[in-house]
Design a protein around this motif. Structure first.
Motif, PDB file in Angstrom:
ATOM      1  N   THR A   1       0.770  -1.180  -0.006  1.00  0.00           N
ATOM      2  CA  THR A   1      -0.020   0.087  -0.047  1.00  0.00           C
ATOM      3  C   THR A   1       0.637   1.302   0.112  1.00  0.00           C
ATOM      4  OG1 THR A   1      -1.721  -1.330   1.220  1.00  0.00           O
ATOM      5  CG2 THR A   1      -1.976   1.304   1.173  1.00  0.00           C
ATOM      6  N   PHE A   2       1.926   1.170   0.708  1.00  0.00           N
ATOM      7  CA  PHE A   2       2.680   2.393   0.794  1.00  0.00           C
ATOM      8  C   PHE A   2       3.429   2.516  -0.455  1.00  0.00           C
ATOM      9  CE2 PHE A   2       7.006   4.344   1.965  1.00  0.00           C
ATOM     10  CZ  PHE A   2       6.418   5.614   2.530  1.00  0.00           C
ATOM     11  N   LEU A   3       3.921   1.564  -0.991  1.00  0.00           N
ATOM     12  CA  LEU A   3       4.371   1.723  -2.375  1.00  0.00           C
ATOM     13  C   LEU A   3       3.586   2.390  -3.422  1.00  0.00           C
ATOM     14  CD1 LEU A   3       6.877   1.490  -4.390  1.00  0.00           C
ATOM     15  CD2 LEU A   3       6.141  -1.133  -4.487  1.00  0.00           C
ATOM     16  N   SER A   4       2.314   1.838  -3.618  1.00  0.00           N
ATOM     17  CA  SER A   4       1.327   2.379  -4.572  1.00  0.00           C
ATOM     18  C   SER A   4       0.927   3.694  -4.249  1.00  0.00           C
ATOM     19  CB  SER A   4       0.151   1.312  -4.385  1.00  0.00           C
ATOM     20  OG  SER A   4      -0.514   1.487  -3.345  1.00  0.00           O
ATOM     21  N   GLN A   5       0.992   4.244  -3.038  1.00  0.00           N
ATOM     22  CA  GLN A   5       0.652   5.554  -2.835  1.00  0.00           C
ATOM     23  C   GLN A   5       1.778   6.239  -3.280  1.00  0.00           C
ATOM     24  OE1 GLN A   5      -2.161   7.116  -2.036  1.00  0.00           O
ATOM     25  NE2 GLN A   5      -3.179   5.146  -2.000  1.00  0.00           N
TER      26      GLN A   5
ATOM     27  N   TYR B   1      12.887   3.810  -5.220  1.00  0.00           N
ATOM     28  CA  TYR B   1      14.214   2.909  -5.448  1.00  0.00           C
ATOM     29  C   TYR B   1      14.821   2.209  -4.308  1.00  0.00           C
ATOM     30  CZ  TYR B   1      13.513   5.213 -10.026  1.00  0.00           C
ATOM     31  OH  TYR B   1      13.100   5.403 -11.305  1.00  0.00           O
ATOM     32  N   LYS B   2      14.964   2.836  -3.050  1.00  0.00           N
ATOM     33  CA  LYS B   2      15.223   2.196  -1.794  1.00  0.00           C
ATOM     34  C   LYS B   2      14.316   0.806  -1.595  1.00  0.00           C
ATOM     35  CE  LYS B   2      16.157   4.480   1.782  1.00  0.00           C
ATOM     36  NZ  LYS B   2      16.231   5.432   2.794  1.00  0.00           N
ATOM     37  N   ILE B   3      13.066   0.984  -1.810  1.00  0.00           N
ATOM     38  CA  ILE B   3      12.282   0.004  -1.546  1.00  0.00           C
ATOM     39  C   ILE B   3      12.608  -1.161  -2.507  1.00  0.00           C
ATOM     40  CG2 ILE B   3       9.728  -0.965  -1.772  1.00  0.00           C
ATOM     41  CD1 ILE B   3       9.064   1.894  -0.706  1.00  0.00           C
ATOM     42  N   ARG B   4      12.893  -0.739  -3.926  1.00  0.00           N
ATOM     43  CA  ARG B   4      13.107  -1.839  -4.842  1.00  0.00           C
ATOM     44  C   ARG B   4      14.535  -2.686  -4.499  1.00  0.00           C
ATOM     45  NH1 ARG B   4      15.691   0.529 -10.046  1.00  0.00           N
ATOM     46  NH2 ARG B   4      17.307   0.961  -8.513  1.00  0.00           N
TER      47      ARG B   4
ATOM     48  N   ILE C   1       7.066  -6.823  -5.833  1.00  0.00           N
ATOM     49  CA  ILE C   1       7.806  -5.526  -5.729  1.00  0.00           C
ATOM     50  C   ILE C   1       8.639  -5.017  -6.900  1.00  0.00           C
ATOM     51  CG2 ILE C   1       8.840  -3.939  -3.948  1.00  0.00           C
ATOM     52  CD1 ILE C   1       7.387  -4.884  -1.850  1.00  0.00           C
ATOM     53  N   VAL C   2       9.339  -5.816  -7.013  1.00  0.00           N
ATOM     54  CA  VAL C   2      10.453  -5.408  -7.890  1.00  0.00           C
ATOM     55  C   VAL C   2      10.010  -5.345  -9.425  1.00  0.00           C
ATOM     56  CG1 VAL C   2      12.576  -6.220  -9.291  1.00  0.00           C
ATOM     57  CG2 VAL C   2      12.243  -6.639  -6.831  1.00  0.00           C
ATOM     58  N   ASN C   3       8.805  -6.443  -9.481  1.00  0.00           N
ATOM     59  CA  ASN C   3       8.336  -6.383 -10.947  1.00  0.00           C
ATOM     60  C   ASN C   3       7.293  -4.994 -11.078  1.00  0.00           C
ATOM     61  OD1 ASN C   3       8.901  -8.369 -12.490  1.00  0.00           O
ATOM     62  ND2 ASN C   3       7.560  -9.878 -11.570  1.00  0.00           N
ATOM     63  N   PHE C   4       6.734  -4.745 -10.067  1.00  0.00           N
ATOM     64  CA  PHE C   4       5.612  -3.748  -9.840  1.00  0.00           C
ATOM     65  C   PHE C   4       6.776  -2.320 -10.300  1.00  0.00           C
ATOM     66  CE2 PHE C   4       3.585   0.109  -7.947  1.00  0.00           C
ATOM     67  CZ  PHE C   4       2.670   0.066  -8.176  1.00  0.00           C
ATOM     68  N   ILE C   5       7.673  -2.198  -9.604  1.00  0.00           N
ATOM     69  CA  ILE C   5       8.382  -1.001  -9.982  1.00  0.00           C
ATOM     70  C   ILE C   5       8.974  -0.971 -11.381  1.00  0.00           C
ATOM     71  CG2 ILE C   5      10.595   0.298  -9.119  1.00  0.00           C
ATOM     72  CD1 ILE C   5       9.884  -0.680  -6.439  1.00  0.00           C
ATOM     73  N   LYS C   6       9.470  -1.879 -11.827  1.00  0.00           N
ATOM     74  CA  LYS C   6      10.228  -1.973 -13.184  1.00  0.00           C
ATOM     75  C   LYS C   6       9.040  -1.770 -14.186  1.00  0.00           C
ATOM     76  CE  LYS C   6      12.218  -5.279 -16.508  1.00  0.00           C
ATOM     77  NZ  LYS C   6      12.798  -6.786 -16.600  1.00  0.00           N
ATOM     78  N   MET C   7       7.605  -2.380 -13.837  1.00  0.00           N
ATOM     79  CA  MET C   7       6.712  -1.828 -14.941  1.00  0.00           C
ATOM     80  C   MET C   7       6.293  -0.361 -15.030  1.00  0.00           C
ATOM     81  SD  MET C   7       4.226  -5.167 -14.515  1.00  0.00           S
ATOM     82  CE  MET C   7       2.980  -4.477 -15.373  1.00  0.00           C
TER      83      MET C   7
ATOM     84  N   GLU D   1       8.674   1.993 -14.011  1.00  0.00           N
ATOM     85  CA  GLU D   1       9.378   2.724 -14.730  1.00  0.00           C
ATOM     86  C   GLU D   1       9.263   2.750 -16.263  1.00  0.00           C
ATOM     87  OE1 GLU D   1      13.681   2.400 -12.530  1.00  0.00           O
ATOM     88  OE2 GLU D   1      12.795   0.192 -13.052  1.00  0.00           O
ATOM     89  N   GLN D   2       8.795   1.703 -16.817  1.00  0.00           N
ATOM     90  CA  GLN D   2       8.457   1.443 -18.091  1.00  0.00           C
ATOM     91  C   GLN D   2       7.173   2.317 -18.494  1.00  0.00           C
ATOM     92  OE1 GLN D   2       8.748  -2.693 -18.619  1.00  0.00           O
ATOM     93  NE2 GLN D   2      10.855  -2.892 -18.417  1.00  0.00           N
ATOM     94  N   GLY D   3       6.497   2.669 -17.599  1.00  0.00           N
ATOM     95  CA  GLY D   3       5.282   3.587 -18.035  1.00  0.00           C
ATOM     96  C   GLY D   3       4.294   2.590 -18.467  1.00  0.00           C
ATOM     97  N   ASN D   4       3.997   1.319 -17.790  1.00  0.00           N
ATOM     98  CA  ASN D   4       2.962   0.417 -18.281  1.00  0.00           C
ATOM     99  C   ASN D   4       1.634   1.318 -17.871  1.00  0.00           C
ATOM    100  OD1 ASN D   4       1.120  -1.784 -18.235  1.00  0.00           O
ATOM    101  ND2 ASN D   4       2.880  -3.146 -18.423  1.00  0.00           N
ATOM    102  N   GLN D   5       0.690   1.260 -18.620  1.00  0.00           N
ATOM    103  CA  GLN D   5      -0.454   1.935 -18.347  1.00  0.00           C
ATOM    104  C   GLN D   5      -1.671   0.995 -17.854  1.00  0.00           C
ATOM    105  OE1 GLN D   5      -0.981   5.265 -18.704  1.00  0.00           O
ATOM    106  NE2 GLN D   5       1.306   4.964 -19.217  1.00  0.00           N
ATOM    107  N   ASN D   6      -1.382  -0.398 -17.785  1.00  0.00           N
ATOM    108  CA  ASN D   6      -2.329  -1.217 -17.103  1.00  0.00           C
ATOM    109  C   ASN D   6      -1.894  -1.496 -15.471  1.00  0.00           C
ATOM    110  OD1 ASN D   6      -3.552  -1.753 -19.739  1.00  0.00           O
ATOM    111  ND2 ASN D   6      -1.871  -3.267 -20.256  1.00  0.00           N
TER     112      ASN D   6
END
Length: 799
Positions: A733-737, A761-764, A785-791, A793-798
């Motif tokens: 939740t904290f990461l998504s916010q 990036y610290k969380i990653r 979490i790693v995948n979420f941040i990677k997506m 970064e790539q600007g995945n709109q989904n």
């Protein structure tokens, strides 16, 4: 005999009778024999009314032309509606729906009903006085004159009356009541009664439901009362609003203090309390006198008998505050009169203020005002007490006070205790009807430990204002042996101060500006005494401006509250008297209220994270005061330590209670979802708030906040192989916010945006470091979490 009585009634209508209030007399002699033939009903008053051949006529005398009339709409009977939404508080008998100012004006051979432009100029020399008086009043409806005398005019109002007019029907509240099309053919008049200063129109109105397919009753009937009240020729002298005293206000267009521009200014809503002419000298000399017209509330005859005493006492408890303004017996309550005691009484009559009892599933109570828009004068009020509020307040009382009051554990509570609970609710609502807004600072003036002392509370009460939502004394501990009466808030020093500001009588010769200047200087001195502070209740950035908090140390108070909740959880099952029940309804409901109380304590403390104070009361006449200042470093550190103990760490004592397996209870729905979404929004948004205030050496910088948040949510679990579901959801939740707020580049300062990115990036990096742990669920969590941040970064709109 009936013919003789009707003939006498006709003569009364023709000749009128004296208006004892304003020496008004409608004594026109109507030389219109033809018109009077066929009249079936008539009534006389400041406006005479005639019913003839299914038509309704009213007679407007010259003395009423140009006079201001306040029209009000009140429900006499609500419609049957099984699908009433819980957030829809209106729709019951006694509801005062809305009001409108109108005026009759003659224009050649027509009488026009107009909506007058309200304007006020303080002196005849005002630059814009001539401009204001040149404005034309919008016409609501125009009526041809049917008959006339030397000084009166008869008009036919039938069509306008029976149409869907906002002055007679529910046209002005269709959205609130979810009404569809008006069914005129199924609507009809029931009674029209005229009095010396008002006329009451009563009718049944038929409407389709706004969504007939979704309603069990596609057609709905409502009995509606429209009361037209003749306002005084001279409006009450307005009292200019001071933002340091919390009053509801009315906006008036005009010119104050001969300023060379026209403006919209605010005046306080208040009742017209004035000494009797023969008592003015006594009043000036400091002697208590009775006002010309006291504030009187009538208690609904349908109110349960065991509650009436508490309701009446709640109204009368404000008398002491008015004595501070120089008036005795200024406000009181009486039982609703019988027809024999007062044949004119009706809940829709604008002359009466009522406290109505509503058999409603909505747990609510409210206290609105009917206000003269020319001056802010409160004309009447309809306080509403909903039946289901009794269940709500006894559940609140259980969640706050059952450790310290054994009677709170009984369900339902004894009538004597319920009387005290309702007394507190009504006392608060009466304050609203006197013009007072919420004052959420009121609960924060006394030291926390003082609210654990019977001696202190008996002398001072729990706080400064009954207009706070202080509810009940959740601070007291079992060993404090606090008496039951000291669990309830009372009218406090702020309330007495605010009532004196609004109701101190000033000579009518003084201008509003002169009175305002005198009162402003008085407020300057009063606020120095403490307990008189006010901040508008929407100032959510200030940690003190919260509902249901208590004491000057909210964090410490929340710790004591948590201690009491733990005590309740240990005893909840043994205190709940439905253990033999298969469904444990009461046990489940009480547990839910305990959870709600837990979340309230969490939110009280969360408000310190990035919060800042507003010093409204000190900002006057050039005082050299910082209006805004951030929460101190120590406060925010203490807040985060509290959150770490009770929130960031899974509260096993609350979520693993032995009785949970007996309940139909969804932790995801009731705890995880609401708690964590609110947590994410508050923490991140409060970090943003902290950037709006200059950070001094005593404050915590938002970089420090981020470091502590990272420590509590991630670093504290550095050596933990198996994260609980609770911790995994919090981290996510904290990461998504954070990611959501980083994308709001238009509202987030650049440096904060960069800080949030750095935190992501610290969380990653932390997740990468722990993504090979042995526990499969925890491993999947960190990889996610790693995948979420990677997506991201790539600007995945989904995402």
């Amino acid at each position: 005999m009936k013919i003789q009585i009707f003939f006498i009634a006709l003569l009364t209508c023709i000749h009128g009778y004296a208006n004892s209030n304003e020496s008004f007399k409608n004594d026109s002699t109507i030389n219109i024999t033809d018109f009077m033939e066929g009249v079936t009903k008539c009534d006389s008053g400041f406006i005479n009314v005639y019913e003839k051949d299914t038509k309704v006529f009213i007679q407007i005398p010259d003395s009423v032309l140009g006079r201001d009339i306040l029209t009000t709409i009140t429900l006499l009977k609500g419609a049957q509606n099984n699908n009433r939404k819980m957030d829809k508080r209106f729709g019951y008998a006694g509801d005062s729906m809305h009001e409108k100012l109108v005026r009759f004006e003659k224009n050649n051979d027509r009488i026009e009903l107009v909506q007058p432009e309200i304007k006020y100029t303080e002196s005849d020399s005002a630059v814009y006085k001539q401009y204001f008086h040149s404005l034309l009043n919008p016409v609501i409806q125009s009526f041809p004159i049917v008959e006339s005398t030397d000084d009166s005019y008869i008009i036919d109002i039938t069509n306008y009356y029976l149409n869907d007019s906002e002055l007679f029907s529910l046209q002005g509240v269709k959205t609130e009541l979810e009404l569809g099309s008006y069914l005129q053919g199924e609507s009809y008049s029931t009674e029209i009664v005229s009095y010396p200063s008002n006329i009451n129109f009563r009718s049944v109105r038929s409407y389709m439901a706004a969504d007939p397919k979704a309603s069990s009753y596609p057609k709905m009937l409502w009995e509606v009362g429209s009361s037209w009240f003749l306002l005084p020729k001279e409006p009450m002298k307005p009292r200019l609003f001071d933002k340091r005293v919390g009053y509801f206000t009315t906006s008036i267009r005009g010119q104050i203090d001969n300023k060379y521009y026209n403006e919209i200014f605010q005046v306080a809503n208040r009742w017209r309390l004035e000494p009797k002419p023969e008592d003015i000298e006594k009043y000036i000399n400091g002697e208590l006198v009775e006002p010309q017209k006291p504030i009187v509330f009538y208690v609904d005859k349908n109110m349960p008998s065991y509650l009436k005493e508490g309701v009446i006492q709640a109204v009368n408890s404000w008398q002491k505050a008015f004595e501070g303004t120089g008036f005795k017996n200024a406000i009181y309550a009486l039982p609703e009169p019988t027809a024999e005691e007062d044949p004119e009484f009706s809940i829709d009559d604008a002359r009466y203020s009522i406290i109505s009892y509503k058999a409603s599933p909505i747990p609510n109570a409210y206290g609105p005002q009917v206000v003269d828009p020319r001056s802010g004068e409160i004309i009447a009020s309809h306080i509403a007490i909903f039946h289901s509020v009794m269940d709500l307040i006894q559940m609140w009382y259980f969640a706050m006070c059952s450790p310290t009051d054994a009677e709170a554990r009984i369900y339902p509570v004894k009538p004597e205790l319920m009387n005290k609970l309702i007394h507190t609710v009504v006392k608060h609502e009466v304050g609203h009807t006197l013009g007072l807004r919420h004052n959420f600072l009121g609960s924060t003036i006394y030291y926390t430990d003082s609210l654990r002392s019977n001696e202190f509370i008996s002398k001072n009460g729990m706080g400064a204002s009954i207009m706070d939502y202080q509810r009940f004394n959740y601070i007291a501990q079992p060993e404090d042996h606090i008496s039951q009466d000291n669990h309830f808030p009372r009218i406090g020093v702020y309330d007495n101060f605010a009532i004196k500001w609004g109701y101190q009588y000033y000579n009518d010769e003084l201008t509003p500006t002169a009175v305002g200047q005198s009162l402003s200087a008085w407020v300057d001195e009063e606020v120095k005494k403490g307990g008189r502070d006010f901040i508008v209740e929407t100032t959510k950035t200030d940690p003190r401006v919260q509902s249901e908090d208590s004491s000057s140390d909210i964090i410490y108070a929340s710790e004591l509250g948590m201690k009491n909740l733990k005590y309740i959880i240990k005893n909840l099952e043994s205190w709940t008297n439905d253990q033999s029940s298969d469904d444990y309804v009461l046990l489940r409901r009480r547990y839910l209220y305990v959870i709600t109380q837990y979340q309230a304590y969490i939110n009280h403390v969360l408000s310190f994270v990035g919060g800042y104070y507003t010093e409204n009361s000190l900002c006057s006449h050039g005082n050299n005061v910082d209006i805004y200042h951030a929460s101190s470093f120590d406060e925010q550190k203490r807040a985060l330590e509290f959150l770490n103990e009770y929130y960031f760490t899974r509260p096993d004592w609350l979520m693993s209670a032995a009785f949970i397996n007996k309940l139909d209870f969804d932790i995801d729905e009731r705890i995880y979802g609401p708690m964590f979404m609110e947590f994410g929004k508050i923490v991140v948004s409060n970090m943003l708030f902290s950037t709006s205030v200059a950070v001094d050496s005593t404050s915590m910088h938002y970089e420090d906040l981020q470091k502590l948040m990272f420590q509590y949510l991630f670093l504290n679990y550095d050596k933990t192989d198996a994260l609980s579901e609770y911790t995994r959801i919090q981290q996510s939740t904290f990461l998504s916010q954070l990611t959501v707020n980083v994308e709001n580049t238009g509202t987030i300062p650049y440096n904060v945006n960069q800080l949030f990115r750095s935190q992501i990036y610290k969380i990653r990096d932390f997740a990468l470091q722990h993504s090979n742990c042995k526990n499969q669920l925890t491993q999947n969590h960190y990889k996610g979490i790693v995948n979420f941040i990677k997506m991201w970064e790539q600007g995945n709109q989904n995402l």
